[in-house]
Design a protein around this motif. Structure first.
Motif, PDB file in Angstrom:
ATOM      1  N   ILE A   1       0.853  -1.184   0.000  1.00 20.23           N
ATOM      2  CA  ILE A   1       0.000   0.000   0.000  1.00 20.23           C
ATOM      3  C   ILE A   1       0.893   1.239   0.000  1.00 20.23           C
ATOM      4  CG2 ILE A   1      -1.801   1.285   1.210  1.00 20.23           C
ATOM      5  CD1 ILE A   1      -2.771  -1.434   0.283  1.00 20.23           C
ATOM      6  N   VAL A   2       0.672   2.108  -0.975  1.00 24.97           N
ATOM      7  CA  VAL A   2       1.449   3.340  -1.121  1.00 24.97           C
ATOM      8  C   VAL A   2       0.513   4.525  -0.907  1.00 24.97           C
ATOM      9  CG1 VAL A   2       2.865   4.715  -2.683  1.00 24.97           C
ATOM     10  CG2 VAL A   2       2.969   2.218  -2.797  1.00 24.97           C
ATOM     11  N   ARG A   3       0.944   5.457  -0.084  1.00 28.19           N
ATOM     12  CA  ARG A   3       0.184   6.695   0.116  1.00 28.19           C
ATOM     13  C   ARG A   3       0.958   7.844  -0.521  1.00 28.19           C
ATOM     14  NH1 ARG A   3      -3.668   8.893   2.570  1.00 28.19           N
ATOM     15  NH2 ARG A   3      -4.188   7.154   3.931  1.00 28.19           N
ATOM     16  N   ILE A   4       0.257   8.618  -1.339  1.00 29.78           N
ATOM     17  CA  ILE A   4       0.790   9.890  -1.819  1.00 29.78           C
ATOM     18  C   ILE A   4       0.131  10.940  -0.943  1.00 29.78           C
ATOM     19  CG2 ILE A   4       0.957  11.535  -3.721  1.00 29.78           C
ATOM     20  CD1 ILE A   4       0.830   9.132  -5.648  1.00 29.78           C
TER      21      ILE A   4
ATOM     22  N   SER B   1      -0.158   2.191   5.505  1.00 32.72           N
ATOM     23  CA  SER B   1       0.683   2.406   4.324  1.00 32.72           C
ATOM     24  C   SER B   1       2.058   1.794   4.532  1.00 32.72           C
ATOM     25  CB  SER B   1       0.826   3.900   4.038  1.00 32.72           C
ATOM     26  OG  SER B   1      -0.428   4.479   3.767  1.00 32.72           O
ATOM     27  N   ASP B   2       2.511   1.025   3.531  1.00 29.84           N
ATOM     28  CA  ASP B   2       3.859   0.457   3.548  1.00 29.84           C
ATOM     29  C   ASP B   2       4.887   1.480   3.090  1.00 29.84           C
ATOM     30  OD1 ASP B   2       3.047  -2.317   4.195  1.00 29.84           O
ATOM     31  OD2 ASP B   2       2.080  -2.211   2.224  1.00 29.84           O
ATOM     32  N   LEU B   3       4.437   2.430   2.296  1.00 32.33           N
ATOM     33  CA  LEU B   3       5.321   3.429   1.714  1.00 32.33           C
ATOM     34  C   LEU B   3       4.554   4.747   1.633  1.00 32.33           C
ATOM     35  CD1 LEU B   3       7.997   3.991   0.199  1.00 32.33           C
ATOM     36  CD2 LEU B   3       6.893   3.181  -1.865  1.00 32.33           C
TER      37      LEU B   3
ATOM     38  N   GLN C   1      -4.454   6.516  -1.253  1.00 29.56           N
ATOM     39  CA  GLN C   1      -3.655   5.298  -1.255  1.00 29.56           C
ATOM     40  C   GLN C   1      -3.870   4.506  -2.542  1.00 29.56           C
ATOM     41  OE1 GLN C   1      -5.262   3.743   2.526  1.00 29.56           O
ATOM     42  NE2 GLN C   1      -3.148   3.700   3.228  1.00 29.56           N
ATOM     43  N   LEU C   2      -2.828   3.765  -2.903  1.00 30.19           N
ATOM     44  CA  LEU C   2      -2.878   2.878  -4.053  1.00 30.19           C
ATOM     45  C   LEU C   2      -2.260   1.543  -3.660  1.00 30.19           C
ATOM     46  CD1 LEU C   2      -1.500   5.869  -5.164  1.00 30.19           C
ATOM     47  CD2 LEU C   2      -2.356   4.841  -7.229  1.00 30.19           C
TER      48      LEU C   2
END
Length: 94
Positions: A2-5, A66-68, A10-11
């Protein structure tokens, strides 16, 4: 993964796609070290665009750990420096 901008959402992104992001992450690190503001801005935009391209957005009403976490598109060089690890923004980089 899971990536958060920051400021966007999240994506989900397959772990195998991180390699595609590391080249941009390495460029971003070099530009930050050299104080290349315009290069930094362009590469940050390219990195976030690639994450959006490769990732699948999570529904707005879903909140996962979020992982990133990546900076917002308008983040300053100083703000991004605070998010850096030894690998840069993306794990597994140079």
């Amino acid at each position: 993964m899971i990536v958060r901008i920051m400021g966007e959402g999240q994506l989900t992104l397959a772990d195998g796609r991180l390699g595609e992001l590391n080249k941009l992450d390495d460029e971003l690190l070099a530009e930050m070290e050299n104080g290349d503001g315009p290069g930094f801005r362009a590469t940050l935009q390219a990195l976030l665009a690639k994450v959006r391209e490769l990732g699948e957005p999570l529904p707005d009403d879903t909140l996962e750990p979020s992982d990133l976490i990546l900076p917002s598109p308008d983040a300053t060089l100083e703000e991004v420096q605070e998010l850096l690890s030894d690998d840069g923004l993306i794990p597994g980089g140079a």
